[in-house]
Design a protein around this motif. Structure first.
Motif, PDB file in Angstrom:
ATOM      1  N   ILE A  83       0.849  -1.196   0.000  1.00 13.50           N
ATOM      2  CA  ILE A  83       0.000   0.000   0.000  1.00 13.50           C
ATOM      3  C   ILE A  83       0.885   1.247   0.000  1.00 13.50           C
ATOM      4  CG2 ILE A  83      -2.022  -1.139   0.948  1.00 13.50           C
ATOM      5  CD1 ILE A  83      -1.201   0.143   3.708  1.00 13.50           C
ATOM      6  N   ALA A 100       3.166   3.663   5.552  1.00 14.06           N
ATOM      7  CA  ALA A 100       2.297   2.793   6.351  1.00 14.06           C
ATOM      8  C   ALA A 100       3.204   1.858   7.153  1.00 14.06           C
ATOM      9  CB  ALA A 100       1.368   1.990   5.459  1.00 14.06           C
ATOM     10  N   GLY A 101       2.846   1.609   8.400  1.00 13.18           N
ATOM     11  CA  GLY A 101       3.650   0.735   9.236  1.00 13.18           C
ATOM     12  C   GLY A 101       3.798  -0.645   8.619  1.00 13.18           C
ATOM     13  N   ILE A 102       2.742  -1.096   7.980  1.00 12.83           N
ATOM     14  CA  ILE A 102       2.762  -2.437   7.402  1.00 12.83           C
ATOM     15  C   ILE A 102       3.793  -2.547   6.273  1.00 12.83           C
ATOM     16  CG2 ILE A 102       0.983  -2.147   5.616  1.00 12.83           C
ATOM     17  CD1 ILE A 102      -0.214  -4.782   6.518  1.00 12.83           C
ATOM     18  N   TRP A 142      -4.866  -6.200   6.483  1.00  7.27           N
ATOM     19  CA  TRP A 142      -5.110  -5.837   7.884  1.00  7.27           C
ATOM     20  C   TRP A 142      -6.575  -5.934   8.237  1.00  7.27           C
ATOM     21  CZ3 TRP A 142      -4.121  -2.238   4.069  1.00  7.27           C
ATOM     22  CH2 TRP A 142      -5.002  -1.165   3.931  1.00  7.27           C
ATOM     23  N   TRP A 156      -6.733   5.289   4.955  1.00 12.25           N
ATOM     24  CA  TRP A 156      -6.998   3.848   5.010  1.00 12.25           C
ATOM     25  C   TRP A 156      -8.479   3.709   5.373  1.00 12.25           C
ATOM     26  CZ3 TRP A 156      -2.695   4.612   8.894  1.00 12.25           C
ATOM     27  CH2 TRP A 156      -1.439   4.571   8.275  1.00 12.25           C
ATOM     28  N   SER A 176     -10.157   1.908   7.322  1.00  9.43           N
ATOM     29  CA  SER A 176     -10.479   1.830   8.751  1.00  9.43           C
ATOM     30  C   SER A 176     -10.442   3.214   9.402  1.00  9.43           C
ATOM     31  CB  SER A 176      -9.503   0.874   9.456  1.00  9.43           C
ATOM     32  OG  SER A 176      -8.200   0.934   8.889  1.00  9.43           O
ATOM     33  N   GLU A 177      -9.443   4.008   9.052  1.00 10.66           N
ATOM     34  CA  GLU A 177      -9.296   5.333   9.684  1.00 10.66           C
ATOM     35  C   GLU A 177     -10.274   6.348   9.087  1.00 10.66           C
ATOM     36  OE1 GLU A 177      -6.987   2.598   9.972  1.00 10.66           O
ATOM     37  OE2 GLU A 177      -7.032   3.735  11.819  1.00 10.66           O
ATOM     38  N   TRP A 225      -1.766   2.626  15.419  1.00  6.61           N
ATOM     39  CA  TRP A 225      -1.799   1.162  15.578  1.00  6.61           C
ATOM     40  C   TRP A 225      -0.584   0.725  16.387  1.00  6.61           C
ATOM     41  CZ3 TRP A 225      -4.459  -2.665  12.008  1.00  6.61           C
ATOM     42  CH2 TRP A 225      -5.631  -2.102  11.486  1.00  6.61           C
ATOM     43  N   THR A 241       2.743  -1.754  14.609  1.00 11.29           N
ATOM     44  CA  THR A 241       2.614  -1.108  13.297  1.00 11.29           C
ATOM     45  C   THR A 241       3.151   0.330  13.290  1.00 11.29           C
ATOM     46  OG1 THR A 241       0.725  -2.516  12.833  1.00 11.29           O
ATOM     47  CG2 THR A 241       1.001  -0.612  11.415  1.00 11.29           C
ATOM     48  N   HIS A 242       2.781   1.113  14.272  1.00 11.09           N
ATOM     49  CA  HIS A 242       3.276   2.492  14.338  1.00 11.09           C
ATOM     50  C   HIS A 242       4.293   2.695  15.453  1.00 11.09           C
ATOM     51  CE1 HIS A 242      -0.647   3.665  12.068  1.00 11.09           C
ATOM     52  NE2 HIS A 242       0.321   3.328  11.246  1.00 11.09           N
ATOM     53  N   THR A 270      -2.342  -7.103  11.524  1.00 11.85           N
ATOM     54  CA  THR A 270      -1.781  -6.892  10.191  1.00 11.85           C
ATOM     55  C   THR A 270      -0.994  -8.133   9.782  1.00 11.85           C
ATOM     56  OG1 THR A 270       0.389  -6.068  10.863  1.00 11.85           O
ATOM     57  CG2 THR A 270      -1.387  -4.436  10.756  1.00 11.85           C
TER      58      THR A 270
HETATM   59  N1  PBE Z   1      -2.754  -0.074   8.114  1.00 12.46           N
HETATM   60  C1  PBE Z   1      -4.101   0.343   8.464  1.00 12.46           C
HETATM   61  C2  PBE Z   1      -1.930   1.003   8.684  1.00 12.46           C
HETATM   62  C3  PBE Z   1      -2.541   1.270   9.983  1.00 12.46           C
HETATM   63  C4  PBE Z   1      -3.975   1.202   9.648  1.00 12.46           C
HETATM   64  C5  PBE Z   1      -2.508  -1.366   8.718  1.00 12.46           C
HETATM   65  C6  PBE Z   1      -2.643  -0.105   6.683  1.00 12.46           C
HETATM   66  C7  PBE Z   1      -0.426   0.910   8.611  1.00 12.46           C
HETATM   67  O1  PBE Z   1       0.098  -0.098   8.133  1.00 12.46           O
HETATM   68  O2  PBE Z   1       0.267   1.844   9.000  1.00 12.46           O
END
Ligand code: PBE
Length: 313
Positions: A61, A65-67, A112, A218, A220-221, A265, A269-270, A293
């Motif tokens: 993505i 993004a943390g992922i 995720w 995203w 979800s957000e 997250w 993730t963050h 995730t």
């Molecule tokens: N995500 C959705 C985000 C946090 C919310 C998993 C893509 C990320 O990877 O930063």
């Protein structure tokens, strides 16, 4: 609002779409046809063929993004040296997933939950025995320092905002089915007044006070931020929601540009952003539990673990 980083976000957004446009043509062209259609690994030798069948590409993505960071780590940790992580966007990734599933082709994406992709498509997470993506996560609410004193009413609502995977899922599904996010949020808030009144308990209504929430687009957000926007508007706030690249949610709050966000997250993730900015912002704790995730694949793919992505020697 600081215009410099607003612009930065915009520029990055534009160059991102160029990258995506470029990748789209090369990435999807030969995934399923080049080697004669034996792409889902039904020859019983899935592990040997899997990398080849997806051009050694993991569909990702947006950068930041943390992922994405975690997936680069996965590539290193599991020795997936031949693989590259394709930068994309949430929307482009889910489109690629949909197309692959329509054609029963293999694909590996950064997935995720909560996300409608797990309800709409039959997909599964790949096991992560090294635990790079961590276990279950929480999504936390963060505000800028000083908000509690300066805007106690908003602070109270942000502090009390808390819902479940299923509830966030209801909003996301509505949007995915074509409802405008504003309407979906309005409807959800109207239908869940009991829960919403728990969030607003003890918070005084205001008259047109400005508040700015930061988020990333995203799905979800988008859901959580818009629901909160609706709730705050009902209390009399004049709410601006500003979409940014992930790091700017954290740095923005640290610098006092923006008042709050509901999209951190944690712990994994963050985690990188919390290390950098955690002591300059206020963590109000989880607003949702049970997020996760990982790498996801269509259920028909004959692999179970990230380790299966490694080419057979
Ligand atoms: N995500 C959705 C985000 C946090 C919310 C998993 C893509 C990320 O990877 O930063």
């Amino acid at each position: 609002m600081n215009h410099v980083w607003k612009k930065l976000g915009l520029t990055a957004g534009l160059s991102l779409s160029l990258v995506v446009a470029g990748c789209g043509t090369s990435g999807s062209a030969d995934g399923g046809s080049a080697d004669g259609g034996d792409t889902s690994g039904d020859a019983g030798n899935a592990t040997a063929n899997i990398g080849e069948s997806i051009d050694y590409t993991i569909t990702g993505i947006d950068p930041g993004a943390g992922i994405m960071t975690k997936t680069e780590e996965v590539i290193k940790e599991y020795g997936l040296d031949e693989y590259s992580l394709q930068t994309s966007s949430g929307a482009t990734m889910t489109k690629a997933l949909e197309t692959a599933i329509e054609n029963e082709e293999p694909i590996v994406v950064t997935g995720w939950q909560p996300h409608w992709m797990f309800t709409k498509f039959e997909i599964k997470y790949l096991e992560d025995p090294k635990g790079v993506y961590g276990e279950s996560e929480t999504i936390n609410t963060m505000v800028r320092k000083g908000l509690e004193e300066e805007m106690p009413s908003a602070y109270t609502v942000l502090d009390q905002f808390n819902w479940s995977l299923e509830q966030m899922g209801e909003v996301m599904l509505d949007v995915q089915e074509g409802t405008d996010i504003e309407d979906a949020s309005r409807a959800w808030v109207d239908e869940n007044q009991e829960l919403v009144s728990e969030w607003t308990e003890g918070a005084e209504p205001v008259e047109g006070k400005e508040i700015e929430l930061l988020y990333v687009t995203w799905v979800s957000e988008v859901a959580s931020t818009n629901v909160l926007k609706t709730v705050l508007e009902d209390m009399g706030f004049n709410v601006t929601i500003t979409s940014l690249q992930p790091q700017f949610m954290f740095s923005g709050l640290a610098e006092g540009d923006g008042d709050g966000m509901v999209a951190a997250w944690l712990p994994v993730t963050h985690g990188q952003y919390m290390e950098q900015f955690g002591d300059q912002i206020v963590d109000l704790g989880p607003n949702l539990e049970g997020a996760s995730t990982g790498l996801a694949v269509p259920s028909y793919m004959d692999i179970d673990s990230i380790e299966d992505l490694k080419a057979a020697e």
